[in-house]
Motif scaffolding. Structure first.
Motif, PDB file in Angstrom:
ATOM      1  N   SER A  72      -8.066  34.159  28.667  1.00 48.30           N
ATOM      2  CA  SER A  72      -8.364  32.890  27.992  1.00 48.30           C
ATOM      3  C   SER A  72      -9.858  32.615  27.900  1.00 48.30           C
ATOM      4  O   SER A  72     -10.262  31.488  27.628  1.00 48.30           O
ATOM      5  CB  SER A  72      -7.666  31.737  28.725  1.00 48.30           C
ATOM      6  OG  SER A  72      -8.094  31.660  30.071  1.00 48.30           O
ATOM      7  N   ALA A  73     -10.672  33.630  28.121  1.00 48.32           N
ATOM      8  CA  ALA A  73     -12.122  33.495  27.954  1.00 48.32           C
ATOM      9  C   ALA A  73     -12.712  34.873  27.725  1.00 48.32           C
ATOM     10  O   ALA A  73     -12.071  35.895  27.993  1.00 48.32           O
ATOM     11  CB  ALA A  73     -12.760  32.854  29.185  1.00 48.32           C
ATOM     12  N   GLU A  74     -13.933  34.900  27.225  1.00 49.85           N
ATOM     13  CA  GLU A  74     -14.673  36.153  27.124  1.00 49.85           C
ATOM     14  C   GLU A  74     -15.299  36.451  28.472  1.00 49.85           C
ATOM     15  O   GLU A  74     -15.949  35.602  29.076  1.00 49.85           O
ATOM     16  CB  GLU A  74     -15.755  36.044  26.058  1.00 49.85           C
ATOM     17  CG  GLU A  74     -16.546  37.327  25.859  1.00 49.85           C
ATOM     18  CD  GLU A  74     -17.563  37.226  24.734  1.00 49.85           C
ATOM     19  OE1 GLU A  74     -18.383  38.150  24.577  1.00 49.85           O
ATOM     20  OE2 GLU A  74     -17.537  36.207  24.004  1.00 49.85           O
ATOM     21  N   LEU A  75     -15.080  37.678  28.975  1.00 51.51           N
ATOM     22  CA  LEU A  75     -15.598  38.065  30.277  1.00 51.51           C
ATOM     23  C   LEU A  75     -16.780  39.005  30.119  1.00 51.51           C
ATOM     24  O   LEU A  75     -16.744  39.937  29.300  1.00 51.51           O
ATOM     25  CB  LEU A  75     -14.508  38.760  31.100  1.00 51.51           C
ATOM     26  CG  LEU A  75     -13.224  37.971  31.363  1.00 51.51           C
ATOM     27  CD1 LEU A  75     -12.271  38.793  32.226  1.00 51.51           C
ATOM     28  CD2 LEU A  75     -13.535  36.645  32.033  1.00 51.51           C
ATOM     29  N   VAL A  76     -17.805  38.788  30.908  1.00 53.67           N
ATOM     30  CA  VAL A  76     -18.959  39.681  30.982  1.00 53.67           C
ATOM     31  C   VAL A  76     -19.116  40.071  32.444  1.00 53.67           C
ATOM     32  O   VAL A  76     -19.447  39.235  33.286  1.00 53.67           O
ATOM     33  CB  VAL A  76     -20.237  39.005  30.465  1.00 53.67           C
ATOM     34  CG1 VAL A  76     -21.422  39.964  30.605  1.00 53.67           C
ATOM     35  CG2 VAL A  76     -20.066  38.564  29.016  1.00 53.67           C
ATOM     36  N   ASP A  77     -18.821  41.346  32.736  1.00 54.55           N
ATOM     37  CA  ASP A  77     -18.823  41.816  34.124  1.00 54.55           C
ATOM     38  C   ASP A  77     -17.938  40.934  35.009  1.00 54.55           C
ATOM     39  O   ASP A  77     -18.270  40.620  36.156  1.00 54.55           O
ATOM     40  CB  ASP A  77     -20.243  41.868  34.684  1.00 54.55           C
ATOM     41  CG  ASP A  77     -21.120  42.882  33.954  1.00 54.55           C
ATOM     42  OD1 ASP A  77     -20.577  43.905  33.511  1.00 54.55           O
ATOM     43  OD2 ASP A  77     -22.335  42.634  33.838  1.00 54.55           O
TER      44      ASP A  77
ATOM     45  N   ALA B 271     -17.251  37.805  34.765  1.00 55.95           N
ATOM     46  CA  ALA B 271     -17.577  36.375  34.766  1.00 55.95           C
ATOM     47  C   ALA B 271     -17.393  35.795  33.370  1.00 55.95           C
ATOM     48  O   ALA B 271     -17.431  36.505  32.363  1.00 55.95           O
ATOM     49  CB  ALA B 271     -19.009  36.162  35.231  1.00 55.95           C
ATOM     50  N   ALA B 272     -17.187  34.486  33.324  1.00 56.26           N
ATOM     51  CA  ALA B 272     -17.047  33.816  32.033  1.00 56.26           C
ATOM     52  C   ALA B 272     -18.358  33.870  31.263  1.00 56.26           C
ATOM     53  O   ALA B 272     -19.410  33.509  31.799  1.00 56.26           O
ATOM     54  CB  ALA B 272     -16.615  32.375  32.246  1.00 56.26           C
ATOM     55  N   ALA B 273     -18.297  34.341  30.023  1.00 55.06           N
ATOM     56  CA  ALA B 273     -19.507  34.394  29.208  1.00 55.06           C
ATOM     57  C   ALA B 273     -20.049  32.998  28.938  1.00 55.06           C
ATOM     58  O   ALA B 273     -21.259  32.779  28.897  1.00 55.06           O
ATOM     59  CB  ALA B 273     -19.220  35.118  27.885  1.00 55.06           C
ATOM     60  N   ARG B 274     -19.134  32.053  28.758  1.00 48.59           N
ATOM     61  CA  ARG B 274     -19.499  30.650  28.530  1.00 48.59           C
ATOM     62  C   ARG B 274     -18.612  29.788  29.417  1.00 48.59           C
ATOM     63  O   ARG B 274     -17.519  29.385  28.995  1.00 48.59           O
ATOM     64  CB  ARG B 274     -19.315  30.281  27.048  1.00 48.59           C
ATOM     65  CG  ARG B 274     -20.321  30.960  26.113  1.00 48.59           C
ATOM     66  CD  ARG B 274     -19.950  30.794  24.651  1.00 48.59           C
ATOM     67  NE  ARG B 274     -18.743  31.538  24.321  1.00 48.59           N
ATOM     68  CZ  ARG B 274     -18.736  32.840  24.033  1.00 48.59           C
ATOM     69  NH1 ARG B 274     -19.848  33.531  24.043  1.00 48.59           N
ATOM     70  NH2 ARG B 274     -17.591  33.446  23.748  1.00 48.59           N
ATOM     71  N   PRO B 275     -19.029  29.540  30.660  1.00 48.89           N
ATOM     72  CA  PRO B 275     -18.179  28.806  31.603  1.00 48.89           C
ATOM     73  C   PRO B 275     -17.763  27.431  31.070  1.00 48.89           C
ATOM     74  O   PRO B 275     -18.561  26.698  30.489  1.00 48.89           O
ATOM     75  CB  PRO B 275     -19.061  28.665  32.847  1.00 48.89           C
ATOM     76  CG  PRO B 275     -20.060  29.770  32.733  1.00 48.89           C
ATOM     77  CD  PRO B 275     -20.320  29.924  31.266  1.00 48.89           C
ATOM     78  N   VAL B 276     -16.493  27.119  31.257  1.00 51.62           N
ATOM     79  CA  VAL B 276     -15.932  25.825  30.873  1.00 51.62           C
ATOM     80  C   VAL B 276     -15.098  25.329  32.049  1.00 51.62           C
ATOM     81  O   VAL B 276     -14.254  26.059  32.558  1.00 51.62           O
ATOM     82  CB  VAL B 276     -15.056  25.938  29.612  1.00 51.62           C
ATOM     83  CG1 VAL B 276     -14.410  24.594  29.288  1.00 51.62           C
ATOM     84  CG2 VAL B 276     -15.870  26.435  28.428  1.00 51.62           C
ATOM     85  N   PHE B 277     -15.316  24.102  32.466  1.00 45.01           N
ATOM     86  CA  PHE B 277     -14.642  23.603  33.652  1.00 45.01           C
ATOM     87  C   PHE B 277     -13.664  22.467  33.346  1.00 45.01           C
ATOM     88  O   PHE B 277     -13.139  21.839  34.257  1.00 45.01           O
ATOM     89  CB  PHE B 277     -15.676  23.150  34.687  1.00 45.01           C
ATOM     90  CG  PHE B 277     -16.515  24.294  35.193  1.00 45.01           C
ATOM     91  CD1 PHE B 277     -16.064  25.090  36.228  1.00 45.01           C
ATOM     92  CD2 PHE B 277     -17.734  24.594  34.606  1.00 45.01           C
ATOM     93  CE1 PHE B 277     -16.820  26.163  36.685  1.00 45.01           C
ATOM     94  CE2 PHE B 277     -18.501  25.661  35.059  1.00 45.01           C
ATOM     95  CZ  PHE B 277     -18.040  26.444  36.094  1.00 45.01           C
ATOM     96  N   ARG B 278     -13.412  22.251  32.063  1.00 41.90           N
ATOM     97  CA  ARG B 278     -12.451  21.225  31.681  1.00 41.90           C
ATOM     98  C   ARG B 278     -11.713  21.682  30.430  1.00 41.90           C
ATOM     99  O   ARG B 278     -12.339  22.040  29.428  1.00 41.90           O
ATOM    100  CB  ARG B 278     -13.166  19.897  31.410  1.00 41.90           C
ATOM    101  CG  ARG B 278     -12.228  18.760  31.051  1.00 41.90           C
ATOM    102  CD  ARG B 278     -13.004  17.478  30.806  1.00 41.90           C
ATOM    103  NE  ARG B 278     -12.116  16.375  30.420  1.00 41.90           N
ATOM    104  CZ  ARG B 278     -12.546  15.173  30.065  1.00 41.90           C
ATOM    105  NH1 ARG B 278     -13.843  14.908  30.063  1.00 41.90           N
ATOM    106  NH2 ARG B 278     -11.682  14.238  29.728  1.00 41.90           N
TER     107      ARG B 278
END
Length: 257
Positions: free
Chosen positions: A93-98, A100-107
């Motif tokens: 449900s997100a783009e991962l880079v290594d 981790a979330a490429a664009r972190p979203v917390f909501r």
């Protein structure tokens, strides 16, 4: 149940092709991550059965601004899956880079939910044309993947159910589910009709079954009782020797009744 092993995480001292040969030689199917970095003809020549691979390289299933990138890159990767005989392509449900979330979203938002459902339906239509199934994997946001929205098992299951497409399933990762939710036997029973594949590792440490707190023998029994005959993949680091890790995985999912 068929058993598979992620070649990215065991025999790490060996070249990747040799890892695949070792896993195949031990009688397991093989899981891949990013196929773009692999020598596909050499992989095919090993004779291994490939269980799954990462099914996109950009974008987020739930992000309206980048969902098209998920579908576009999925289409670009399908020929590799077809060449290797892979039937399950994994998305998140997100783009991962290594990792981790490429664009972190917390909501999370309602628009993320509707975008996720529609993107999965589009992926399902794409998969139906080419004989592959896209599997949405749950992730834990406590330790390994903070900032990834709608990543818990209950959310990924709800998205897959809402998509309602035969070529969209759940990649149910029990390591991630244990960290974020627990109640693993109840989870697999509830999710069973929508599971494309199950992945396992123990907690803590993300190593092979038997190194942590999860009772994988009990889970294997519950899966058998429920009639699950799909693939269980070990996506785990070897705590010490990789051959021993594979043997422990096989033992945990070999029922003796």
């Amino acid at each position: 149940m068929r058993l598979a092993v992620c070649a990215e995480m065991v025999f790490t001292e060996l070249p990747f092709i040799e890892r695949v040969r070792r896993i195949h030689g031990a009688g397991f199917d093989v899981e891949l991550w990013d196929s773009r970095t692999k020598d596909i003809p050499s992989l095919k020549a090993t004779g291994a059965v490939f269980s799954s691979m990462t099914g996109y390289s950009a974008g987020s299933v739930v992000d309206p601004a980048t969902a098209d990138d998920v579908v576009r890159t999925a289409a670009e990767l399908i020929p590799t899956a077809v060449e290797l005989g892979i039937s399950r392509m994994v998305v998140h449900s997100a783009e991962l880079v290594d990792g981790a979330a490429a664009r972190p979203v917390f909501r999370s938002t309602g628009r993320m939910w509707t975008t996720g459902v529609r993107t999965l339906q589009r992926l399902g239509d794409l998969g139906e044309k080419h004989g592959v199934t896209f599997c949405l994997e749950n992730l834990n946001t406590i330790l390994d993947h903070p900032g990834i929205p709608l990543a818990r098992a209950k959310d990924t299951l709800a998205l897959v159910e809402a998509a309602g497409h035969p070529n969209v399933k759940l990649m149910l990762d029990l390591y991630h589910a244990q960290l974020g939710e627990g109640n693993l036997i109840g989870l697999v029973q509830a999710a069973l009709p929508h599971i494309g594949e199950i992945q396992v590792a123990d907690v803590p440490g993300r190593c092979e079954p038997g190194t942590g707190e999860i009772n994988y023998r009990a889970i294997a029994g519950a899966l058998a009782d429920a009639g699950y005959d799909g693939t269980v993949g070990m996506e785990a680091w070897a705590s010490n020797d990789s051959d021993d890790a594979l043997a422990a995985f096989r033992d945990a999912f070999t029922l003796q009744r």
